[in-house]
Design a protein around this motif. Sequence first.
Motif, PDB file in Angstrom:
ATOM      1  N   LEU A 257       0.859  -1.175   0.000  1.00  0.00           N
ATOM      2  CA  LEU A 257       0.000   0.000   0.000  1.00  0.00           C
ATOM      3  C   LEU A 257       0.899   1.231   0.000  1.00  0.00           C
ATOM      4  O   LEU A 257       1.697   1.432   0.920  1.00  0.00           O
ATOM      5  N   VAL A 258       0.795   2.036  -1.042  1.00  0.00           N
ATOM      6  CA  VAL A 258       1.659   3.201  -1.213  1.00  0.00           C
ATOM      7  C   VAL A 258       1.022   4.460  -0.645  1.00  0.00           C
ATOM      8  O   VAL A 258       1.684   5.292  -0.035  1.00  0.00           O
ATOM      9  N   ARG A 259      -0.276   4.611  -0.859  1.00  0.00           N
ATOM     10  CA  ARG A 259      -0.980   5.807  -0.391  1.00  0.00           C
ATOM     11  C   ARG A 259      -2.465   5.502  -0.256  1.00  0.00           C
ATOM     12  O   ARG A 259      -3.017   4.743  -1.047  1.00  0.00           O
ATOM     13  N   VAL A 260      -3.093   6.116   0.724  1.00  0.00           N
ATOM     14  CA  VAL A 260      -4.540   6.014   0.904  1.00  0.00           C
ATOM     15  C   VAL A 260      -5.100   7.420   0.981  1.00  0.00           C
ATOM     16  O   VAL A 260      -4.573   8.265   1.712  1.00  0.00           O
ATOM     17  N   THR A 261      -6.152   7.675   0.208  1.00  0.00           N
ATOM     18  CA  THR A 261      -6.875   8.942   0.298  1.00  0.00           C
ATOM     19  C   THR A 261      -8.270   8.610   0.801  1.00  0.00           C
ATOM     20  O   THR A 261      -9.106   8.091   0.050  1.00  0.00           O
ATOM     21  N   SER A 262      -8.506   8.863   2.086  1.00  0.00           N
ATOM     22  CA  SER A 262      -9.827   8.643   2.670  1.00  0.00           C
ATOM     23  C   SER A 262     -10.745   9.772   2.239  1.00  0.00           C
ATOM     24  O   SER A 262     -10.304  10.906   2.055  1.00  0.00           O
ATOM     25  N   ASP A 263     -12.020   9.456   2.100  1.00  0.00           N
ATOM     26  CA  ASP A 263     -12.999  10.446   1.643  1.00  0.00           C
ATOM     27  C   ASP A 263     -12.489  11.184   0.406  1.00  0.00           C
ATOM     28  O   ASP A 263     -12.524  12.417   0.333  1.00  0.00           O
ATOM     29  N   ALA A 264     -12.007  10.417  -0.572  1.00  0.00           N
ATOM     30  CA  ALA A 264     -11.469  10.996  -1.812  1.00  0.00           C
ATOM     31  C   ALA A 264     -12.531  11.865  -2.476  1.00  0.00           C
ATOM     32  O   ALA A 264     -13.654  11.408  -2.699  1.00  0.00           O
ATOM     33  N   PRO A 265     -12.205  13.113  -2.779  1.00  0.00           N
ATOM     34  CA  PRO A 265     -13.213  14.036  -3.300  1.00  0.00           C
ATOM     35  C   PRO A 265     -13.764  13.648  -4.667  1.00  0.00           C
ATOM     36  O   PRO A 265     -14.844  14.096  -5.044  1.00  0.00           O
ATOM     37  N   TRP A 266     -13.075  12.803  -5.417  1.00  0.00           N
ATOM     38  CA  TRP A 266     -13.550  12.395  -6.738  1.00  0.00           C
ATOM     39  C   TRP A 266     -14.435  11.146  -6.681  1.00  0.00           C
ATOM     40  O   TRP A 266     -14.941  10.691  -7.698  1.00  0.00           O
ATOM     41  N   LEU A 267     -14.617  10.613  -5.465  1.00  0.00           N
ATOM     42  CA  LEU A 267     -15.446   9.417  -5.278  1.00  0.00           C
ATOM     43  C   LEU A 267     -16.730   9.767  -4.537  1.00  0.00           C
ATOM     44  O   LEU A 267     -16.814  10.816  -3.903  1.00  0.00           O
ATOM     45  N   PRO A 268     -17.728   8.867  -4.584  1.00  0.00           N
ATOM     46  CA  PRO A 268     -18.932   9.106  -3.785  1.00  0.00           C
ATOM     47  C   PRO A 268     -18.574   9.251  -2.304  1.00  0.00           C
ATOM     48  O   PRO A 268     -17.507   8.787  -1.864  1.00  0.00           O
ATOM     49  N   PRO A 269     -19.439   9.878  -1.514  1.00  0.00           N
ATOM     50  CA  PRO A 269     -19.167  10.094  -0.089  1.00  0.00           C
ATOM     51  C   PRO A 269     -18.707   8.810   0.605  1.00  0.00           C
ATOM     52  O   PRO A 269     -19.297   7.745   0.425  1.00  0.00           O
ATOM     53  N   GLY A 270     -17.614   8.947   1.378  1.00  0.00           N
ATOM     54  CA  GLY A 270     -17.062   7.809   2.094  1.00  0.00           C
ATOM     55  C   GLY A 270     -16.108   6.958   1.263  1.00  0.00           C
ATOM     56  O   GLY A 270     -15.496   6.026   1.778  1.00  0.00           O
ATOM     57  N   GLY A 271     -15.975   7.284  -0.030  1.00  0.00           N
ATOM     58  CA  GLY A 271     -15.087   6.511  -0.906  1.00  0.00           C
ATOM     59  C   GLY A 271     -13.627   6.724  -0.572  1.00  0.00           C
ATOM     60  O   GLY A 271     -13.219   7.789  -0.123  1.00  0.00           O
ATOM     61  N   ARG A 272     -12.844   5.678  -0.790  1.00  0.00           N
ATOM     62  CA  ARG A 272     -11.423   5.708  -0.472  1.00  0.00           C
ATOM     63  C   ARG A 272     -10.636   5.290  -1.712  1.00  0.00           C
ATOM     64  O   ARG A 272     -11.052   4.389  -2.435  1.00  0.00           O
ATOM     65  N   ALA A 273      -9.517   5.961  -1.954  1.00  0.00           N
ATOM     66  CA  ALA A 273      -8.619   5.585  -3.051  1.00  0.00           C
ATOM     67  C   ALA A 273      -7.339   5.028  -2.448  1.00  0.00           C
ATOM     68  O   ALA A 273      -6.730   5.650  -1.582  1.00  0.00           O
ATOM     69  N   GLU A 274      -6.966   3.845  -2.911  1.00  0.00           N
ATOM     70  CA  GLU A 274      -5.751   3.194  -2.436  1.00  0.00           C
ATOM     71  C   GLU A 274      -4.807   3.007  -3.617  1.00  0.00           C
ATOM     72  O   GLU A 274      -5.215   2.499  -4.661  1.00  0.00           O
ATOM     73  N   VAL A 275      -3.563   3.418  -3.455  1.00  0.00           N
ATOM     74  CA  VAL A 275      -2.547   3.190  -4.478  1.00  0.00           C
ATOM     75  C   VAL A 275      -1.731   1.999  -4.005  1.00  0.00           C
ATOM     76  O   VAL A 275      -1.187   2.020  -2.899  1.00  0.00           O
ATOM     77  N   VAL A 276      -1.671   0.950  -4.846  1.00  0.00           N
ATOM     78  CA  VAL A 276      -1.005  -0.291  -4.452  1.00  0.00           C
ATOM     79  C   VAL A 276      -0.003  -0.740  -5.511  1.00  0.00           C
ATOM     80  O   VAL A 276      -0.263  -0.641  -6.709  1.00  0.00           O
ATOM     81  N   ARG A 277       1.140  -1.213  -5.044  1.00  0.00           N
ATOM     82  CA  ARG A 277       2.109  -1.872  -5.925  1.00  0.00           C
ATOM     83  C   ARG A 277       1.876  -3.365  -5.789  1.00  0.00           C
ATOM     84  O   ARG A 277       1.683  -3.867  -4.679  1.00  0.00           O
ATOM     85  N   ARG A 278       1.923  -4.064  -6.899  1.00  0.00           N
ATOM     86  CA  ARG A 278       1.696  -5.513  -6.918  1.00  0.00           C
ATOM     87  C   ARG A 278       2.512  -6.121  -8.045  1.00  0.00           C
ATOM     88  O   ARG A 278       2.868  -5.427  -8.985  1.00  0.00           O
ATOM     89  N   ASP A 279       2.738  -7.418  -7.966  1.00  0.00           N
ATOM     90  CA  ASP A 279       3.399  -8.121  -9.060  1.00  0.00           C
ATOM     91  C   ASP A 279       2.433  -8.382 -10.214  1.00  0.00           C
ATOM     92  O   ASP A 279       2.836  -8.450 -11.364  1.00  0.00           O
ATOM     93  N   GLY A 280       1.163  -8.565  -9.910  1.00  0.00           N
ATOM     94  CA  GLY A 280       0.169  -8.871 -10.940  1.00  0.00           C
ATOM     95  C   GLY A 280      -1.063  -8.020 -10.782  1.00  0.00           C
ATOM     96  O   GLY A 280      -1.344  -7.490  -9.704  1.00  0.00           O
ATOM     97  N   PRO A 281      -1.816  -7.870 -11.858  1.00  0.00           N
ATOM     98  CA  PRO A 281      -2.992  -6.998 -11.823  1.00  0.00           C
ATOM     99  C   PRO A 281      -4.159  -7.605 -11.046  1.00  0.00           C
ATOM    100  O   PRO A 281      -4.434  -8.791 -11.163  1.00  0.00           O
ATOM    101  N   PRO A 282      -4.833  -6.771 -10.259  1.00  0.00           N
ATOM    102  CA  PRO A 282      -6.027  -7.216  -9.541  1.00  0.00           C
ATOM    103  C   PRO A 282      -7.261  -7.126 -10.443  1.00  0.00           C
ATOM    104  O   PRO A 282      -7.214  -6.564 -11.534  1.00  0.00           O
TER     105      PRO A 282
END
Length: 149
Positions: free
Chosen positions: A8-33
């Motif tokens: 987990l690289v970064r978390v934006t709680s209550d991300a303004p570009w998402l519906p209320p309560g939405g969270r954006a998580e930036v993740v590094r991974r070896d494979g796509p989710p």
Amino acid sequence: MDAEHETLVRVTSDAPWLPPGGRAEVVRRDGPPSPMSMVRLLLRRGDEVFCVPRSGTEKLDLPTRLTAANDLDGSVAVRALAAEVAGLGADLTFVGAVRNVVERPVDDYPWPTPRAHFGVWASPDAPIIDGTWVDLATLTERHWHPLVV
């Protein structure tokens, strides 16, 4: 790679570009989710990245393509995008994703819930289409930026 092995690289709680309560998580991974909603192609030259105008806004951004409903990990969409941008033999490495987490969807939210992923793949290949090399430091407002710094 499963969720237990992502970084987990970064978390934006209550991300303004998402519906209320939405969270954006930036993740590094070896494979796509899954589900993958959109793919982006990262071509890098030192501190610059290759960008094209976004559809609708004309703001410069990484080359992007929406995925089809049956392309759960985005592999079909990213191969097509890479072929268009860098040629048929483009090498691809998954870098990571921005994951939108929306527990309570609203009617005008167009992405899957409760999770939607927006993946970034890197290629060492050169672009074969017109575009602009942009200093990465000027793109800090892009949600994918933490993946590539």
